[in-house]
Design an enzyme around this catalytic site. Sequence first.
Site, PDB file in Angstrom:
ATOM      1  N   LYS A 117       0.956  -1.344  -0.046  1.00 36.87           N
ATOM      2  CA  LYS A 117      -0.003  -0.179  -0.085  1.00 36.87           C
ATOM      3  C   LYS A 117       0.785   1.227  -0.020  1.00 36.87           C
ATOM      4  O   LYS A 117       0.369   2.282  -0.643  1.00 36.87           O
ATOM      5  CB  LYS A 117      -0.845   0.010   1.408  1.00 36.87           C
ATOM      6  CG  LYS A 117      -1.741  -1.269   1.451  1.00 36.87           C
ATOM      7  CD  LYS A 117      -2.736  -1.674   0.515  1.00 36.87           C
ATOM      8  CE  LYS A 117      -3.490  -2.720   0.879  1.00 36.87           C
ATOM      9  NZ  LYS A 117      -2.980  -4.281   0.968  1.00 36.87           N
ATOM     10  N   GLU A 192      -2.148   6.260   8.315  1.00 40.35           N
ATOM     11  CA  GLU A 192      -2.740   7.382   7.822  1.00 40.35           C
ATOM     12  C   GLU A 192      -3.981   7.806   8.480  1.00 40.35           C
ATOM     13  O   GLU A 192      -4.435   7.344   9.298  1.00 40.35           O
ATOM     14  CB  GLU A 192      -3.250   6.750   6.165  1.00 40.35           C
ATOM     15  CG  GLU A 192      -4.362   5.670   6.277  1.00 40.35           C
ATOM     16  CD  GLU A 192      -4.963   5.226   4.945  1.00 40.35           C
ATOM     17  OE1 GLU A 192      -4.049   5.172   3.928  1.00 40.35           O
ATOM     18  OE2 GLU A 192      -6.132   4.836   4.875  1.00 40.35           O
ATOM     19  N   HIS A 227     -13.230  -3.369   9.978  1.00 41.11           N
ATOM     20  CA  HIS A 227     -12.616  -2.976   8.492  1.00 41.11           C
ATOM     21  C   HIS A 227     -12.908  -4.159   7.368  1.00 41.11           C
ATOM     22  O   HIS A 227     -12.044  -4.282   6.387  1.00 41.11           O
ATOM     23  CB  HIS A 227     -11.113  -2.727   8.673  1.00 41.11           C
ATOM     24  CG  HIS A 227     -11.032  -1.699   9.696  1.00 41.11           C
ATOM     25  ND1 HIS A 227     -11.404  -0.275   9.840  1.00 41.11           N
ATOM     26  CD2 HIS A 227     -10.318  -1.768  11.066  1.00 41.11           C
ATOM     27  CE1 HIS A 227     -11.377   0.289  10.756  1.00 41.11           C
ATOM     28  NE2 HIS A 227     -10.115  -0.516  11.718  1.00 41.11           N
ATOM     29  N   ARG A 284      -6.021  -8.797  -7.536  1.00 42.49           N
ATOM     30  CA  ARG A 284      -6.464 -10.131  -7.526  1.00 42.49           C
ATOM     31  C   ARG A 284      -8.085  -9.920  -7.743  1.00 42.49           C
ATOM     32  O   ARG A 284      -8.525  -8.754  -7.808  1.00 42.49           O
ATOM     33  CB  ARG A 284      -6.454 -10.754  -6.156  1.00 42.49           C
ATOM     34  CG  ARG A 284      -6.616  -9.722  -5.050  1.00 42.49           C
ATOM     35  CD  ARG A 284      -6.628 -10.474  -3.695  1.00 42.49           C
ATOM     36  NE  ARG A 284      -6.796  -9.585  -2.489  1.00 42.49           N
ATOM     37  CZ  ARG A 284      -7.956  -9.147  -2.187  1.00 42.49           C
ATOM     38  NH1 ARG A 284      -8.936  -9.519  -2.809  1.00 42.49           N
ATOM     39  NH2 ARG A 284      -7.980  -8.472  -1.025  1.00 42.49           N
TER      40      ARG A 284
END
Length: 662
Positions: A117, A192, A227, A284
């Site tokens: 990421k 983040e 999440h 994917r």
Amino acid sequence: MTIHSVLVANRGEIACRIFRTCRELGITTVAVHSDADASARHVREADASVRLPGSAASGTYLRGDLVVRAALAAGADAVHPGYGFLSESAEFARAVAAAGLVWIGPSPAAIEAMASKTRAKELMAAAGVPLLAALDPAGITEAGLPVLVKAAAGGGGRGMRVVRELGELEGALASARTEALSAFGDAEVFVEPYVEDGRHVEVQVLADAHGCVWTLGTRDCSLQRRHQKVIEEAPAPFLPEESRSALSEAAAEAARAIGYVGAGTVEFLMGRDGRPYFLEMNTRLQVEHPVTECVYGVDLVALQFRVAEGMPLGEPPVANGHAVSARLYAEDPANGWLPQTGVVRCLEVGAGASATAVAPAMGGGLSAAGGMLRVDSGVEDGDSVSAHYDPLLAKVITWAPTRAEAVRRLARELERARVHGLVTNRELLVRALRHPEFVAGQMDTGFFDRYLPELTEPGDGAAVRVAALAAALADAAARRTAEIPPVPRHVGGWRNLPSRPQVKRYRTEPGGEEIEIRYRLGRNGLEAEEFPHVRLLSAHATEVVLETGGIRRAYEVAAYGDRVHVGPHAFFALPRFPEPRTRIAPGSLLAPMPGVVVRLAEGLAVGEAVRAGQPLVWIEAMKMEHRVVSPADGTLAVLHAVPGRQVEVGALLAVVTEEPTP
């Protein structure tokens, strides 16, 4: 190049999903399995299977060397990674190609560009795609909270932690690293800004080796727990056309920027102001891909094979209608989403059709009413859900011409499904789909945080008690049938003779409420305490028909030992006279599930002071970490938990002696 045999480097629902397309394409299938999965459905459905010794994912499904060796030994000429495990490992993709096998996925270079990421954000920033900048953990202050700690590799909600207090940051980083390493074999994490109550919107991408890039509309995956997505739909509802176009263009730009070939998904978080921020690109197939297949009338797995064989995609398909998907998990949402283990006694969704009989992946299978039901599952009746892997039982998907029709159909199909043997999130899904905020399309990622108590509160108490009455009557009918030969005047499971008062006790599952049913049967019919207006019409071991206030209802009953299911209600039959229980010391911390103790609170030792709600022990099960907290302020009196030790459900981990009240 034509693919004749493929090894699927995965398990469960996605392996079965890929096998289904392979059968339609005439491709021979090879499964791999751990010892825990030796008799799993994906093994039974494959043409051949290869054992990976052990049960933990780290020593089986995450061992790329063993998987490549299995593919060569079985004579496969291609490998499909599915999702999760090694699906976003560039090293594994290279090993597959180096062995002379076809990799059903993007190039290793593309995976490297996006699988991390942190590196993906750098690329997207250079391409002009809006994103949330990564933060230096050392520079985070109270003013910068909340923040999100996130695994650099993988997805599915694993290795993610929201931090709202600065003192929790170091613990969140450590916990996320441990979970990420276990799930993906990579402990890298980053931090983040955390966008409160945003919408999770993503774009399906498919590209071939000839420069053609398809963007197959949007999906909304805002309803998440831990999440991890729970309910998804396509297209994302009530999204302005300019936003759809901007997201599709950004997704296509992301794919072109790295020369992407294959199926992938570009994920965005939309803030309250409607501005999209790039989250990540998953290189994917996504868990939620069926909603896109239903709307566009395509089989994405078949298209993955087509692209891998070097064939062009051609003209993109056109969207039609709306699709909604719900993930049915073996878990208890009211108890911290606690995963459940055990045997699936019955899993039937859709007008009595088994979950094994799924609608086609392509947009066909429409009913006369203009809708479609599809069930993707990795388990069948009699299969076990273990503590080693994700507790997903099935994905239930509906398609209809409109969103309202698709949502209504999905809620009803889930409501009347037979899901026996384990506590599941079925009731939560039904209530969420019918919640006014979801119906209006105004949901965001904070939906379950706001409404979980409402979505998990006990149902209609009167209805539950009538269901318990039906269970008691069915139990009596079963015992009478077993003990007394049928006679001509035996009507509805009963003889026309007075009976003695009967008492039956149950505990609701989930919830744990104890219910006592008292009734007798005589010449005047049913006489039951608390049920003066209920009339018994017939009773058999598997069905009881009752009339309440002039309304006749048939209750389907299924008993598996002491566990009884009556329609959507589940009960545990209790002995009439409770047996003496082994005394559990006050303040005992018991393992909520079978798993492995992965760590203890820093400095935890007997004699140390602890506070109520303080996490003391972390247990890993189903690739997720679960905290066991102190029940009260006090002193740690006993500590049995040891990192690395396997524990069974109910095992004593520690004991906290509560501080006396002043």
